[in-house]
Design a protein around this motif. Structure first.
Motif, PDB file in Angstrom:
ATOM      1  N   GLY A  44      88.804  50.666  20.466  1.00 33.21           N
ATOM      2  CA  GLY A  44      89.073  50.852  19.046  1.00 33.21           C
ATOM      3  C   GLY A  44      89.831  49.674  18.455  1.00 33.21           C
ATOM      4  N   ASP A  45      90.860  49.228  19.168  1.00 32.95           N
ATOM      5  CA  ASP A  45      91.663  48.085  18.740  1.00 32.95           C
ATOM      6  C   ASP A  45      91.314  46.892  19.609  1.00 32.95           C
ATOM      7  OD1 ASP A  45      93.063  49.582  16.825  1.00 32.95           O
ATOM      8  OD2 ASP A  45      94.516  50.253  18.323  1.00 32.95           O
ATOM      9  N   ALA A  46      91.226  45.732  19.011  1.00 30.07           N
ATOM     10  CA  ALA A  46      90.915  44.519  19.773  1.00 30.07           C
ATOM     11  C   ALA A  46      92.069  44.199  20.727  1.00 30.07           C
ATOM     12  CB  ALA A  46      90.669  43.355  18.836  1.00 30.07           C
ATOM     13  N   PHE A  47      91.724  43.607  21.871  1.00 30.01           N
ATOM     14  CA  PHE A  47      92.737  43.224  22.847  1.00 30.01           C
ATOM     15  C   PHE A  47      92.534  41.768  23.220  1.00 30.01           C
ATOM     16  CE2 PHE A  47      89.101  44.608  25.264  1.00 30.01           C
ATOM     17  CZ  PHE A  47      89.035  43.745  26.340  1.00 30.01           C
ATOM     18  N   GLY A  48      93.570  41.161  23.763  1.00 30.60           N
ATOM     19  CA  GLY A  48      93.502  39.749  24.122  1.00 30.60           C
ATOM     20  C   GLY A  48      94.344  39.439  25.341  1.00 30.60           C
ATOM     21  N   ASN A  49      94.697  38.183  25.495  1.00 30.43           N
ATOM     22  CA  ASN A  49      95.411  37.686  26.660  1.00 30.43           C
ATOM     23  C   ASN A  49      96.723  38.437  26.877  1.00 30.43           C
ATOM     24  OD1 ASN A  49      95.615  35.873  28.848  1.00 30.43           O
ATOM     25  ND2 ASN A  49      97.053  34.619  27.692  1.00 30.43           N
ATOM     26  N   GLY A  50      96.909  38.975  28.088  1.00 36.43           N
ATOM     27  CA  GLY A  50      98.138  39.663  28.449  1.00 36.43           C
ATOM     28  C   GLY A  50      98.172  41.143  28.116  1.00 36.43           C
ATOM     29  N   ASP A  51      97.166  41.649  27.414  1.00 33.12           N
ATOM     30  CA  ASP A  51      97.141  43.067  27.050  1.00 33.12           C
ATOM     31  C   ASP A  51      96.674  43.925  28.223  1.00 33.12           C
ATOM     32  OD1 ASP A  51      97.967  42.485  24.490  1.00 33.12           O
ATOM     33  OD2 ASP A  51      95.951  42.549  23.633  1.00 33.12           O
ATOM     34  N   ASP A  52      97.192  45.152  28.286  1.00 33.20           N
ATOM     35  CA  ASP A  52      96.768  46.120  29.298  1.00 33.20           C
ATOM     36  C   ASP A  52      95.605  46.926  28.740  1.00 33.20           C
ATOM     37  OD1 ASP A  52      98.768  45.495  31.219  1.00 33.20           O
ATOM     38  OD2 ASP A  52     100.212  46.697  30.092  1.00 33.20           O
ATOM     39  N   VAL A  53      94.559  47.088  29.547  1.00 29.90           N
ATOM     40  CA  VAL A  53      93.420  47.927  29.188  1.00 29.90           C
ATOM     41  C   VAL A  53      93.103  48.815  30.387  1.00 29.90           C
ATOM     42  CG1 VAL A  53      92.416  46.289  27.546  1.00 29.90           C
ATOM     43  CG2 VAL A  53      91.722  46.187  29.925  1.00 29.90           C
ATOM     44  N   PHE A  54      92.419  49.929  30.139  1.00 30.98           N
ATOM     45  CA  PHE A  54      91.999  50.760  31.255  1.00 30.98           C
ATOM     46  C   PHE A  54      90.588  51.265  31.007  1.00 30.98           C
ATOM     47  CE2 PHE A  54      93.515  53.925  28.331  1.00 30.98           C
ATOM     48  CZ  PHE A  54      92.721  55.039  28.566  1.00 30.98           C
ATOM     49  N   CYS A  55      89.898  51.521  32.107  1.00 26.05           N
ATOM     50  CA  CYS A  55      88.532  52.017  32.038  1.00 26.05           C
ATOM     51  C   CYS A  55      88.577  53.503  31.720  1.00 26.05           C
ATOM     52  CB  CYS A  55      87.816  51.766  33.360  1.00 26.05           C
ATOM     53  SG  CYS A  55      86.136  52.432  33.396  1.00 26.05           S
ATOM     54  N   GLY A  56      87.853  53.908  30.704  1.00 29.76           N
ATOM     55  CA  GLY A  56      87.791  55.311  30.321  1.00 29.76           C
ATOM     56  C   GLY A  56      86.954  56.153  31.265  1.00 29.76           C
ATOM     57  N   TYR A  57      86.263  55.535  32.204  1.00 33.47           N
ATOM     58  CA  TYR A  57      85.389  56.255  33.115  1.00 33.47           C
ATOM     59  C   TYR A  57      86.026  56.448  34.486  1.00 33.47           C
ATOM     60  CZ  TYR A  57      82.022  55.490  29.464  1.00 33.47           C
ATOM     61  OH  TYR A  57      81.400  55.473  28.253  1.00 33.47           O
ATOM     62  N   CYS A  58      86.478  55.367  35.123  1.00 35.09           N
ATOM     63  CA  CYS A  58      87.064  55.489  36.466  1.00 35.09           C
ATOM     64  C   CYS A  58      88.584  55.515  36.431  1.00 35.09           C
ATOM     65  CB  CYS A  58      86.563  54.376  37.385  1.00 35.09           C
ATOM     66  SG  CYS A  58      87.201  52.726  37.019  1.00 35.09           S
ATOM     67  N   GLY A  59      89.214  55.139  35.301  1.00 34.94           N
ATOM     68  CA  GLY A  59      90.652  55.204  35.156  1.00 34.94           C
ATOM     69  C   GLY A  59      91.420  53.987  35.654  1.00 34.94           C
ATOM     70  N   GLN A  60      90.723  52.987  36.189  1.00 36.38           N
ATOM     71  CA  GLN A  60      91.397  51.785  36.692  1.00 36.38           C
ATOM     72  C   GLN A  60      91.999  51.008  35.528  1.00 36.38           C
ATOM     73  OE1 GLN A  60      91.820  50.697  39.996  1.00 36.38           O
ATOM     74  NE2 GLN A  60      93.188  49.282  38.960  1.00 36.38           N
ATOM     75  N   SER A  61      93.231  50.506  35.718  1.00 36.72           N
ATOM     76  CA  SER A  61      93.875  49.714  34.667  1.00 36.72           C
ATOM     77  C   SER A  61      93.818  48.233  35.022  1.00 36.72           C
ATOM     78  CB  SER A  61      95.320  50.168  34.462  1.00 36.72           C
ATOM     79  OG  SER A  61      96.058  50.026  35.653  1.00 36.72           O
ATOM     80  N   PHE A  62      93.823  47.402  33.987  1.00 31.45           N
ATOM     81  CA  PHE A  62      93.684  45.957  34.137  1.00 31.45           C
ATOM     82  C   PHE A  62      94.602  45.245  33.155  1.00 31.45           C
ATOM     83  CE2 PHE A  62      89.581  47.948  34.902  1.00 31.45           C
ATOM     84  CZ  PHE A  62      89.242  47.456  36.150  1.00 31.45           C
ATOM     85  N   VAL A  63      94.907  43.994  33.482  1.00 31.12           N
ATOM     86  CA  VAL A  63      95.558  43.082  32.549  1.00 31.12           C
ATOM     87  C   VAL A  63      94.494  42.073  32.134  1.00 31.12           C
ATOM     88  CG1 VAL A  63      97.292  41.288  32.263  1.00 31.12           C
ATOM     89  CG2 VAL A  63      97.839  43.334  33.552  1.00 31.12           C
ATOM     90  N   ALA A  64      94.329  41.879  30.836  1.00 36.25           N
ATOM     91  CA  ALA A  64      93.345  40.925  30.324  1.00 36.25           C
ATOM     92  C   ALA A  64      93.905  39.513  30.435  1.00 36.25           C
ATOM     93  CB  ALA A  64      93.010  41.244  28.872  1.00 36.25           C
ATOM     94  N   ILE A  65      93.097  38.625  30.994  1.00 39.33           N
ATOM     95  CA  ILE A  65      93.452  37.210  31.103  1.00 39.33           C
ATOM     96  C   ILE A  65      92.352  36.413  30.417  1.00 39.33           C
ATOM     97  CG2 ILE A  65      93.901  35.288  32.664  1.00 39.33           C
ATOM     98  CD1 ILE A  65      94.756  37.446  34.742  1.00 39.33           C
ATOM     99  N   VAL A  66      92.726  35.646  29.397  1.00 39.80           N
ATOM    100  CA  VAL A  66      91.770  34.839  28.648  1.00 39.80           C
ATOM    101  C   VAL A  66      92.085  33.372  28.934  1.00 39.80           C
ATOM    102  CG1 VAL A  66      90.808  34.309  26.378  1.00 39.80           C
ATOM    103  CG2 VAL A  66      91.688  36.607  26.865  1.00 39.80           C
ATOM    104  N   ASP A  67      91.080  32.627  29.431  1.00 33.67           N
ATOM    105  CA  ASP A  67      91.315  31.216  29.765  1.00 33.67           C
ATOM    106  C   ASP A  67      91.171  30.325  28.530  1.00 33.67           C
ATOM    107  OD1 ASP A  67      88.575  30.859  29.390  1.00 33.67           O
ATOM    108  OD2 ASP A  67      88.127  30.673  31.522  1.00 33.67           O
ATOM    109  N   GLU A  68      91.334  29.016  28.714  1.00 33.63           N
ATOM    110  CA  GLU A  68      91.292  28.071  27.604  1.00 33.63           C
ATOM    111  C   GLU A  68      89.946  28.048  26.897  1.00 33.63           C
ATOM    112  OE1 GLU A  68      92.297  27.032  30.743  1.00 33.63           O
ATOM    113  OE2 GLU A  68      94.428  27.129  30.351  1.00 33.63           O
ATOM    114  N   ASP A  69      88.879  28.432  27.602  1.00 36.27           N
ATOM    115  CA  ASP A  69      87.539  28.455  27.016  1.00 36.27           C
ATOM    116  C   ASP A  69      87.240  29.763  26.297  1.00 36.27           C
ATOM    117  OD1 ASP A  69      86.941  25.887  27.945  1.00 36.27           O
ATOM    118  OD2 ASP A  69      86.297  26.669  29.886  1.00 36.27           O
ATOM    119  N   GLY A  70      88.160  30.722  26.344  1.00 35.98           N
ATOM    120  CA  GLY A  70      87.952  32.005  25.683  1.00 35.98           C
ATOM    121  C   GLY A  70      87.230  33.024  26.537  1.00 35.98           C
TER     122      GLY A  70
END
Length: 77
Positions: A44-70
């Motif tokens: 629903g809300d956009a996320f970017g570098n350093g944001d926490d996201v989680f999978c709505g299906y399996c429940g695994q959580s992640f930290v988003a890492i965006v490199d210099e190339d995007g």
């Protein structure tokens, strides 16, 4: 100029220094594919570098890492 075949010439935009700037690490995403279960996760809300996201299906959580190339990479937490 780049040869376009049959003697035609085309401008090669990749050499332009005045082209649009790439967002790089500031790029925002509205969806991701879970690296654990391959599920498509629209956000629903956009996320970017350093944001926490989680999978709505399996429940695994992640930290988003965006490199210099995007490019988005997800690191399990």
């Amino acid at each position: 100029m780049v040869s376009g075949g049959r003697g035609k010439q085309f401008d090669d935009a990749s050499d332009d220094e005045d082209g649009p700037a790439r967002p790089g690490r500031k790029r925002r995403f509205s969806e991701f594919e879970c690296p654990t279960c391959s599920a498509h996760n629209p956000m629903g809300d956009a996320f970017g570098n350093g944001d926490d996201v989680f999978c709505g299906y399996c429940g695994q959580s992640f930290v988003a890492i965006v490199d210099e190339d995007g490019a988005l990479k997800l690191k399990e937490t």
